[in-house]
Structures are given as structure tokens and as C-alpha cells.
Design an enzyme around this catalytic site. Sequence first.
Site, short mmCIF file in Angstrom:
data_model
loop_
_atom_site.label_atom_id
_atom_site.label_comp_id
_atom_site.label_asym_id
_atom_site.label_seq_id
_atom_site.Cartn_x
_atom_site.Cartn_y
_atom_site.Cartn_z
N GLU A 8 2.28 11.84 -14.30
CA GLU A 8 1.95 10.49 -13.68
C GLU A 8 0.54 9.79 -14.05
O GLU A 8 -0.26 10.53 -14.22
CB GLU A 8 1.79 11.03 -12.14
CG GLU A 8 1.06 10.25 -11.18
CD GLU A 8 0.89 10.98 -9.77
OE1 GLU A 8 1.02 12.30 -9.60
OE2 GLU A 8 0.54 10.40 -9.02
N ASP A 37 -1.05 15.91 -4.61
CA ASP A 37 -1.11 15.05 -3.21
C ASP A 37 0.25 14.27 -2.90
O ASP A 37 1.36 14.40 -3.62
CB ASP A 37 -2.25 14.35 -3.50
CG ASP A 37 -2.04 13.26 -4.60
OD1 ASP A 37 -0.83 13.03 -5.18
OD2 ASP A 37 -2.96 12.56 -5.17
N ASP A 48 0.33 15.23 -9.70
CA ASP A 48 -0.82 15.44 -8.69
C ASP A 48 -0.27 16.47 -7.43
O ASP A 48 0.85 15.93 -6.97
CB ASP A 48 -1.66 14.57 -8.18
CG ASP A 48 -2.49 14.01 -9.40
OD1 ASP A 48 -2.96 14.66 -10.18
OD2 ASP A 48 -3.06 12.81 -9.55
N ASP A 98 1.06 11.40 -3.12
CA ASP A 98 1.67 10.27 -3.92
C ASP A 98 2.33 11.10 -5.20
O ASP A 98 3.31 10.69 -5.48
CB ASP A 98 0.43 9.51 -4.91
CG ASP A 98 -0.03 8.26 -4.11
OD1 ASP A 98 0.96 7.99 -3.17
OD2 ASP A 98 -0.94 7.58 -4.37
#
Length: 644
Positions: free
Chosen positions: A432, A507, A505, A509
Site C-alpha cells: 500500500e 489500520d 497497514d 484504510d
Amino acid sequence: MEENKVTNNYDSSAIQVLEGLEAVRKRPGMYIGTTDVKGLHHLVWEIVDNSIDEALAGFCKNIEIVINKDNSVTVKDDGRGIPVDIHPKTGKSTVETVYTVLHAGGKFGGGGYKVSGGLHGVGASVVNALSSWVEVTVYKNGKVYFIRFENGGHTKEPLKVIGECDVNRTGTSVTFKPDSSIFDSDIYDYETLKVRVRELAFLNRGLSLTLRDDRDEKDTQGDKFVYEGGISEYVRFINRGKNPIHNDIIHLQGEDEGVFFEVAMQYTDGYNDNIYSFVNNINTHDGGTHEEGVRRALTRVINNYARKSSMLKEKDEALTGDDVKEGLTMIISCKHPNPQFEGQTKGRLGNSEVRRLADKVFSDGFERFLMENPEDARTIVNKAMLACRARNAAKKAREITRKSDLAMTSFFGKLSDCKSKDPKVSEIFIVEGDSAGGSAKKGRDSMTQAILPLRGKILNVEKARLDKALGNEEIRTIITAFGTGIGDEFDLSKLRYDKIIIMTDADVDGSHIRVLLLTLFYRFFRPIVEAGHVYAAQPPLFRIMHGKTRKYVLTDEDKEEYLNNLDPAVRAKAEIARMKGLGEMDDDELNETTMDINKRVLRKITVSDCVAADAMFNRLMGEEVEPRREFIEENAIYVKNLDI
Ligand code: 1YM
């Protein structure tokens, strides 16, 4: 002399029995596939199969499965009860024979009794061999019979009467405790059992199956599954949350020479198909003659109707199998007394006579449905014609993709390929963002590790046709990198990497991107997922520094555990940093924590149950974040230091 001979025979048969069960213990894989959680659950299905057979024979209405407090499992049915008379060949009760002689089921049951049956179709004696104890209770003739086996099938005491019951009460109850020295884990998973129990209820119309977890004090009721509508209700279940384009679920069935065949179907406005086929309750994931018969008939009948109704003009090309299955949800179920399974994983039905039966039953019934429901017929044919147009558009798009210099310029601008051209040792990290991509490029082992940074958003392919998906630059890049092609050109053997590792990640997103990628893989590269090539990297959540030591940990629990094991004085001075994302790590750190094959932790992404996965993908693509997170957790198995 004569008597001596009998005794000898008896002895040798007793020895043979134990040798048989010993062989199962020596090579459990040969009998139940694996000794991981899958094998553990397989034991339940072997016993349940016997109850299902009894239901198919018309004698059993209710089956109850209970996970007991000690992780033993009880399966109970209200069939005739396993025969208790002395078996002429073994001189022991038939119950004991069934549980101690390998492959005794069919042979001792009077031939052809085994209609259902797991992949390995081996039955009760295998479960006995792989259990630390088994107890069988039979209710029959107004009596309660009981026998117990210990240590992998050793009879504790022959079958005996332990009580009386109502003469009308019949049935069998079996409790077994898997041998923990054989299985990696001996903990049963309720959800795994539930998915299959529900499926068995769909596949066996009217049969009541109850599942209960007695380890859970709160769950006293359990789940009861009984579907009077059978596979039609299965189709409705799969289509919940989708938009059907006609009201009725089409159900067709027929029988010939002891082979029973049925199909249930309904079209939705989606672009993907959900076609699942079963033989004797076993999922034939590679299809076979039953599926071929239906597919052939479906294509033919729709084309005939489209021509006759002039929806398809003379000049128009015929609709293909792919066109007519767009948006189709279909369950095909065949019950066969003598199924021949083919293929490497025995997932394909081979009996050629079934092709004819399936074709005939389906074409007669479906033709009639179209005649009697002209509005639905128009809707269905229209849908197929739109799919045909989209397919042609996609073909053009593909040609453009292939012809353009994309492969040379923009593609290689993005992908940092590995030097090795051997797919067996190569892996690709889909990363990403550009900055993490940069670190990954520097931190990789360039011999075997390729890096593909994702810049833009990936299209959500849940609601997109192939042509639209191919318009998405990121998706085109991924297709080119994998090398397998797509759609009817897909070829798993051309996959350029053994591992496809999604590195995002930890998280929201990151998880969103991961889900979009998984959706893409599931929809367009399903065999890659099924073959176990897809993984999620696990970047650490915390960095703990004390003195000269740097330690990375994955979870809150790992952090606590690590800190608790430190000297209190050291612990007080330890610096704990929460890692914000991949981009924050430099290349050494990224290599050490997430990429190095000797240190990293990967999560393997699996699609163990396509039906459940599809349902989850629907749930997943809703707006809420929570179900998405759950999905990732449900479908990822920890694989620690996979390469060691
Ligand atoms: C909880 C497990 O095993 N039920 C069960 C098994 C059998 C019968 C009934 C049965 C079959 C037949 C005749 C027959 C089995 N019998 C045999 C064998 N539940 C469970 N319920 N009478 C009863 O097939 O003819 C094997 S399984 F071989 F003894 F007939």
C-alpha cells in the site's frame, strides 16, 4: 481338529482387526486427509454420515450433534439403531464389527447401503482408531445396548444390555473423544460444524439436524436446522442480500435407475455466478457429469428460447455458457448409489450416465418454466444477452491491454520484479502506497521478492463486470504481474509467484485495501486463493527498546507477555512505540519485521467454504467496517515462520 481351526480363524481375524486400526493410526492422513483441524472435524462427519445414510434409507428423521464439555462429540439419531446381532464373519456383535473392522460399513450392511460418505468414505472404524475412547449406545428391541472402546479401538467389553426402553424407541448414539496424540488440536470449532450442518440440512430436505455446544454455559438451545424446501431454500439463503430478477426459485428433479438428481436456481442482478454441485452430500468442487449436463442444457435451452422468441436475431452469435450463468445462483444435487469420483482431489463426478439424466431433467423442466413464465423468461434471456455484449467489450479491452505497450512501459515502471524466474521460490508483495513501496524495494531480497506498490484505489469488483474491472489500471497491473490471465484464459500453471503477499497497514484504510484485493482475488483469481497462494503480511504493532535490544511484537498480548518477562528494572526503562504504519519503518526495519522469510509472520488467506465466503463478501462490501474486520479474522489462519 475342526474346533482348533475355528479358534485359529477367530484369533487371526481378531489380529487382523487390530492391524487394520493400527494402520489407520500409523497413517491417519491416508484415511482422513490431514490431522489438522480439518481432520479433527472430519471425524464428526464420518459418524454423521452413518446417520444421514439411515435418513436416506427412510428410517431417521432427527440427528443431534453435541460438543461436550471435554471436547468429545456426541452424535445421536432416531434411526433403526446399528444391528446388535452376532455377525457371522467375526463372531462379534455387528456394532462391534462396524467399529473395529476397516471398511465394514458397506460390506456388512447388505450392499449398496452407503449413499452419503465423506471424501474418504471410511466410516466408524476409522473414527474409533483415532479416538482415545468411543461409546456406542443402541436403542432397539425395547433394550438399551452399550459398548465402549479405548485407546484407538480396543474393545473394553463386548456389547451388553444396560437397560430397557420403550419398544418403539430406536436409534444410535455415539460419543467419541479424538486422540490428542494424533491431532494437532483437539478443540472443535462450533462455526465450522454449523456451516456444514446447515448445508446438510439444505441438502436433505425435511431432515432435522440440531447442533449444540455444551462447553458454552449460555448456549443451551443450540441451532436447529430443518428445511422443508431443501436446496430451494439453500438458493434463497445464498441470495439473501442479493437482488433476484425473478420471484420463483426454479426447482427441477428426476430419477433414473436409482440415481436421484435435482437442481434449484434463481438469477440475480449480479455479475458473478454461485454454482455449487454435490454428490451424496459431498461438494464436487471440480464439477463433473452432473454439472456438465446442466450447463450444456442451460446454454441450449436459453439459446433456443432466445431464437424462437426472436430476442436473438439470426445474425447474432449464440450465447455462451459464461453468458447464461451471469448472476446465476444454482445448487445441483445428485444422490448416486455408486459414484465414481475423479481428478486429483476426487472432486469431480465421473459417471457418464448422470450427464444424460441431468441434461434431460434440466432441459425438460427449464423449457417448461420458460414457456409458462414468459416475463421471467424475457428477463433471464435479456440478462444473458447483456452479459454477451459485455463479454465482447471485455475481449476488445483485453486485446487493447495486450497490444499496447503497457507491458513494457507503465507496467515495468511499477513492478520491481525479482531476479528469479522460478515461480516456486518467487513471491510478490503488494504494498500500500509509494513510500512503503520504496522501503520494501530497498529491504527486499531482490533474488526472490518482487514489489508492486499500489498507488490508486482498486476498483470494488463485487459489483463490476470484467470489462469494467479491466479498465482499472491497478487491476490491469496485477493481472499482468500474476501472469495467469483472466476469465476463460485463466491458467493457474502460469502463476509467476508462489506467494502473493498483501502488505498493508494495520489500520482501517489498510484493511479496506486488503478487502478490495481479496474481493478481486476471490472473484477473478479464485483458484489462486484455493491453492493457498495468498497471504497477508503482519507488520508489527509495537517496538520495544531497552538497552541495545530492539524487539517487535504483533499484538497487545505479545507486548504484555514480553514486558512481563523482563527484569522489572529493565521494564521500567523500556521504550514502547506504537508503530503507525509501514511507511514509518525504514527498509532494515521492514525487512526484519515483515519480509525476512525467517522472521516474519504471514497469515494465510483461505476460502474454505465458497458459500460462506460469498455471503461474507456481500456482508463485507456493506458500509460497516466491523464485519469486514471479522471476515479477515475468520479467514486468516496464523502461519508462523512458514518457510522454516
Ligand atoms: C450416530 C451414528 O451409526 N446410525 C445407524 C447406523 C446403521 C444403521 C442405522 C443400520 C443400517 C442397516 C440396518 C443397514 C449402520 N448399520 C451398519 C451395519 N449413527 C449411526 N443407524 N440397520 C441399521 O444398512 O442395513 C453400519 S452403520 F453395517 F451394521 F448394517
